[in-house]
Design a protein around this motif. Sequence first.
Motif, PDB file in Angstrom:
ATOM      1  N   GLN A  82      96.791  52.309  53.633  1.00  0.00           N
ATOM      2  CA  GLN A  82      98.010  52.865  54.216  1.00  0.00           C
ATOM      3  C   GLN A  82      98.842  53.507  53.106  1.00  0.00           C
ATOM      4  O   GLN A  82     100.049  53.309  53.005  1.00  0.00           O
ATOM      5  CB  GLN A  82      98.804  51.766  54.937  1.00  0.00           C
ATOM      6  CG  GLN A  82      98.117  51.186  56.132  1.00  0.00           C
ATOM      7  CD  GLN A  82      97.977  52.185  57.262  1.00  0.00           C
ATOM      8  OE1 GLN A  82      98.794  53.084  57.411  1.00  0.00           O
ATOM      9  NE2 GLN A  82      96.922  52.053  58.053  1.00  0.00           N
ATOM     10  N   THR A 117      99.800  56.549  52.389  1.00  0.00           N
ATOM     11  CA  THR A 117     100.596  57.766  52.538  1.00  0.00           C
ATOM     12  C   THR A 117     102.033  57.491  52.944  1.00  0.00           C
ATOM     13  O   THR A 117     102.968  57.979  52.324  1.00  0.00           O
ATOM     14  CB  THR A 117      99.938  58.706  53.577  1.00  0.00           C
ATOM     15  OG1 THR A 117      98.634  59.049  53.132  1.00  0.00           O
ATOM     16  CG2 THR A 117     100.757  59.975  53.753  1.00  0.00           C
ATOM     17  N   ASN A 141      97.227  59.979  46.742  1.00  0.00           N
ATOM     18  CA  ASN A 141      96.451  59.459  47.868  1.00  0.00           C
ATOM     19  C   ASN A 141      96.546  60.404  49.047  1.00  0.00           C
ATOM     20  O   ASN A 141      97.518  61.152  49.185  1.00  0.00           O
ATOM     21  CB  ASN A 141      96.961  58.072  48.283  1.00  0.00           C
ATOM     22  CG  ASN A 141      96.771  57.035  47.206  1.00  0.00           C
ATOM     23  OD1 ASN A 141      97.739  56.464  46.719  1.00  0.00           O
ATOM     24  ND2 ASN A 141      95.540  56.809  46.812  1.00  0.00           N
ATOM     25  N   ASP A 164      95.064  61.028  53.447  1.00  0.00           N
ATOM     26  CA  ASP A 164      94.318  60.581  54.621  1.00  0.00           C
ATOM     27  C   ASP A 164      94.168  61.745  55.586  1.00  0.00           C
ATOM     28  O   ASP A 164      94.981  62.678  55.601  1.00  0.00           O
ATOM     29  CB  ASP A 164      94.997  59.388  55.296  1.00  0.00           C
ATOM     30  CG  ASP A 164      96.374  59.709  55.832  1.00  0.00           C
ATOM     31  OD1 ASP A 164      96.471  60.397  56.860  1.00  0.00           O
ATOM     32  OD2 ASP A 164      97.372  59.283  55.214  1.00  0.00           O
ATOM     33  N   SER A 193      92.759  62.331  59.784  1.00  0.00           N
ATOM     34  CA  SER A 193      92.268  61.673  61.000  1.00  0.00           C
ATOM     35  C   SER A 193      92.323  62.630  62.171  1.00  0.00           C
ATOM     36  O   SER A 193      93.070  63.622  62.170  1.00  0.00           O
ATOM     37  CB  SER A 193      93.095  60.417  61.312  1.00  0.00           C
ATOM     38  OG  SER A 193      94.450  60.752  61.517  1.00  0.00           O
ATOM     39  N   ARG A 229      88.835  58.427  61.013  1.00  0.00           N
ATOM     40  CA  ARG A 229      89.812  58.497  59.922  1.00  0.00           C
ATOM     41  C   ARG A 229      89.128  58.252  58.597  1.00  0.00           C
ATOM     42  O   ARG A 229      88.253  57.394  58.479  1.00  0.00           O
ATOM     43  CB  ARG A 229      90.912  57.454  60.126  1.00  0.00           C
ATOM     44  CG  ARG A 229      91.995  57.431  59.046  1.00  0.00           C
ATOM     45  CD  ARG A 229      93.051  56.394  59.410  1.00  0.00           C
ATOM     46  NE  ARG A 229      94.216  56.436  58.541  1.00  0.00           N
ATOM     47  CZ  ARG A 229      94.468  55.571  57.558  1.00  0.00           C
ATOM     48  NH1 ARG A 229      93.609  54.583  57.312  1.00  0.00           N
ATOM     49  NH2 ARG A 229      95.555  55.682  56.822  1.00  0.00           N
ATOM     50  N   ALA A 243      90.576  57.713  54.502  1.00  0.00           N
ATOM     51  CA  ALA A 243      91.829  57.537  53.773  1.00  0.00           C
ATOM     52  C   ALA A 243      91.563  56.918  52.414  1.00  0.00           C
ATOM     53  O   ALA A 243      90.552  56.235  52.201  1.00  0.00           O
ATOM     54  CB  ALA A 243      92.795  56.643  54.572  1.00  0.00           C
ATOM     55  N   THR A 244      92.488  57.155  51.490  1.00  0.00           N
ATOM     56  CA  THR A 244      92.398  56.562  50.155  1.00  0.00           C
ATOM     57  C   THR A 244      93.627  55.709  49.890  1.00  0.00           C
ATOM     58  O   THR A 244      94.682  55.900  50.492  1.00  0.00           O
ATOM     59  CB  THR A 244      92.284  57.646  49.069  1.00  0.00           C
ATOM     60  OG1 THR A 244      93.511  58.388  49.005  1.00  0.00           O
ATOM     61  CG2 THR A 244      91.124  58.575  49.345  1.00  0.00           C
ATOM     62  N   THR A 289      88.645  53.936  48.992  1.00  0.00           N
ATOM     63  CA  THR A 289      88.327  54.973  49.977  1.00  0.00           C
ATOM     64  C   THR A 289      87.737  54.287  51.199  1.00  0.00           C
ATOM     65  O   THR A 289      86.838  53.452  51.074  1.00  0.00           O
ATOM     66  CB  THR A 289      87.329  55.997  49.426  1.00  0.00           C
ATOM     67  OG1 THR A 289      87.854  56.575  48.225  1.00  0.00           O
ATOM     68  CG2 THR A 289      87.077  57.107  50.437  1.00  0.00           C
ATOM     69  N   TYR A 318      84.466  50.569  53.531  1.00  0.00           N
ATOM     70  CA  TYR A 318      85.358  50.938  52.434  1.00  0.00           C
ATOM     71  C   TYR A 318      84.713  50.600  51.096  1.00  0.00           C
ATOM     72  O   TYR A 318      83.820  49.756  51.010  1.00  0.00           O
ATOM     73  CB  TYR A 318      86.724  50.249  52.555  1.00  0.00           C
ATOM     74  CG  TYR A 318      86.727  48.745  52.430  1.00  0.00           C
ATOM     75  CD1 TYR A 318      86.755  48.119  51.182  1.00  0.00           C
ATOM     76  CD2 TYR A 318      86.741  47.939  53.570  1.00  0.00           C
ATOM     77  CE1 TYR A 318      86.774  46.736  51.072  1.00  0.00           C
ATOM     78  CE2 TYR A 318      86.761  46.556  53.467  1.00  0.00           C
ATOM     79  CZ  TYR A 318      86.783  45.954  52.206  1.00  0.00           C
ATOM     80  OH  TYR A 318      86.798  44.582  52.096  1.00  0.00           O
TER      81      TYR A 318
END
Length: 759
Positions: free
Chosen positions: A167, A169, A493, A495, A497, A511, A513-514, A539, A563
């Motif tokens: 999470q 972002t 970072n 993401d 989606s 999705r 995301a990093t 990641t 991940y």
Amino acid sequence: MTTRISSRQASRSTTPHSPVKPLAMLIALAFAGTAAHGQAVAPADAASAAEAGKLQTVTVTAERITEDVKTVPISVSTIGGEALDVLNSGGEDVRALSGRVPSLNIESSFGRAFPRFYIRGYGNTDFHLNASQPVSLIYDDVVQENPILKGFPMFDVNQVEVLAGPQGTLFGRNTPAGVVKFDSVAPSRIANGYFNASYGSFNTVNLEGAYGMPLGPDWAIRGSMLSEHRNGFVTNTAPGAGPGKLEGYDDEAGRLQLLYKPSGTFSALFNVHARALDGTARLFRANIIKPGTNDLVDGFDPYQISIDGKNSQTVDTDGASAKLRWDIGGNNILSSITGWEHVHAASRGDVDGGYGAAYDLPMGPGVIPFADETSDSMNGHEQLSQEFRVEHGGTGPLTWQTGLYLYHEKYKISSFSYDTLFHGPTTEVDATQHNTAWAVFGSVGYALTDKFKLRGGLRYTRDRKYLDTIPVSDTAVNDSAGLSKSTSDSRTNWDLSGTYAVTPDANVYARVATGFRASSIFPASDFGYLTYAKPETTTSYETGVKADLFDRRARVSADVFHYEVKDQQLSAVGGESNATQLINAKKVQGQGFEINLDAYVLPTLLVTLNGSYNFTKIKDPGLTVAPCATCTVTNPKDAAGNVLINGNPLPQAPKYVANVTARYGIPTASGGEYFVYTDWSYRSKVNFFLYESKEFTGKAMTIGGLRAGYDWDGGKYEVAAFARNITNQIRVTGGIDFNNLTGFINDPRTVGVQFKATF
């Protein structure tokens, strides 16, 4: 395990100020004012009541805006309403959430004071007071970074959201594993409140209440309070032990909120809160694990312990926040969130878990190679955070957010080692840490069609830490790696989606995301040198489906994920080296699936079922840790006798987590209802440490609860009887890698009665 390791797990007893008392007075004044200024509660609107046998829409703020959970392109689980009431009824703390949603595990070697969160097996077993965790806890939009802050009690809460990570972002601090988000009930223009009281085993008393009301046309207020008490129920049978029993506590907390909303274009919500905990530290029990197994020793009695050291714990926290919102036109909202938090914590315990020592008989239970009693305290803590955010919404296809986040934290940790047998502290080491960070972020959503929406986010973070070790008096500190360390990290970072509406009631999403967690530092001590771990990056890939079924009589969500963490920060605890060190694993992988199902099987029978499968694996062929002193290690060792942990799962990462609840109601002719509610959570076996051993592998655990009662007057009043851990299952839930087979256990069965009034 060393004395310094244990000093992170138990700290000295002091009598700090109690911030709850003045806050309680303010809240009491708010309650008192209701007689003169409160207005009657508006009658329930039958049209807005939930249709019988149909599920209500669940809204979440996982993306920092309010949305139907079905449209959010990440794994989100929620807990609220009666489920939270049930967990709180027996005086349980935030650890009661463990296993209640997929992939969530919570444990602690500090008891109520210092919970450690794990999502999808990804967390941190570090017990230092400056520990950094990859799961962030957000309370009323303010990050609770220090691990002591994460133990703030649950009361007057709208719902709890568990967001799978990363999470990185939209949230402010250390979120590669995810976020646990609490949202308190806010003041409103309608007077309302509740009172909830329960009494149970061990003289456990839980009192909880809240009341809110308007204060004229522009203002509203809400006060909330919690008071929990439990008598000690564990008798100390050590020779010469003083009177009194252990495992008791008094835990009080309060919150006062003031809402100012003079128009539809501006609002301000002010929040002050505090907590005061006074009780015993976690009880470490020497040699309770049968050698060569993970069974409790024959004749083990959870109501007895034999220790010769002191045991106490106090925590005082207080904080405040201000959330301001302006409608600046053009479907744009400007928000400012200011937060301040303060912690004073002290705990002291007998970490060898027994009495006497091999050089000072008698001793027991079993062999106590040497006495170890330690403490830590945190002083001078202050956390300041500030966020500015602009949101663009409206009915068009484009939505976006952008903002700036600022963070500062400082504190001092004082660590003591005591010679229990010859009295007096033998060492004292102080450590101070300063942490500053800032970030800029943005997120964009665009509906390409009426069925397909894309979202993307970007965040740049700069994080700096400085830690200084200060030997006190003649304390000998291992300074081979220096006494001070500074770090400076920066990462970007992102993401991306997409959500596609297959039908009006079913969405699929995907999705990627990093995430990022900044460097961590362990201070030098008398038994270990200063160590630090460089930043870790994550990641994650996830795809899933969310749907309402059978005309909203059922709801399902399911996802699969994978991940990879590079340079994951791990705590190598104790062992024969008698030191705790921070290390980085080159790579850690996790993968699995999760499912949530809610369904009205009958119009008055609601069943929820959720579960997860998590497979985690350390992938670093050359990574080693020191073995335990007396346990049976099952991993191979290198030529130096250290344990190779390549291929092991992460600590405290159960492969399977499952939870089921069922509520059945029987309406009466008078408008009341008899009801029965049961809840069961299952967690498969876990490793306590980075290496695998027969003794320090926690057995699978199943905890069940039962609640039966009657409500009347449209549900405004309720009485119930309850039982928690109804099978009285006792398990070793954590170990101390010291010099024997020391561990700690879960709470035994409790039973009680409860009354709740809503007004």
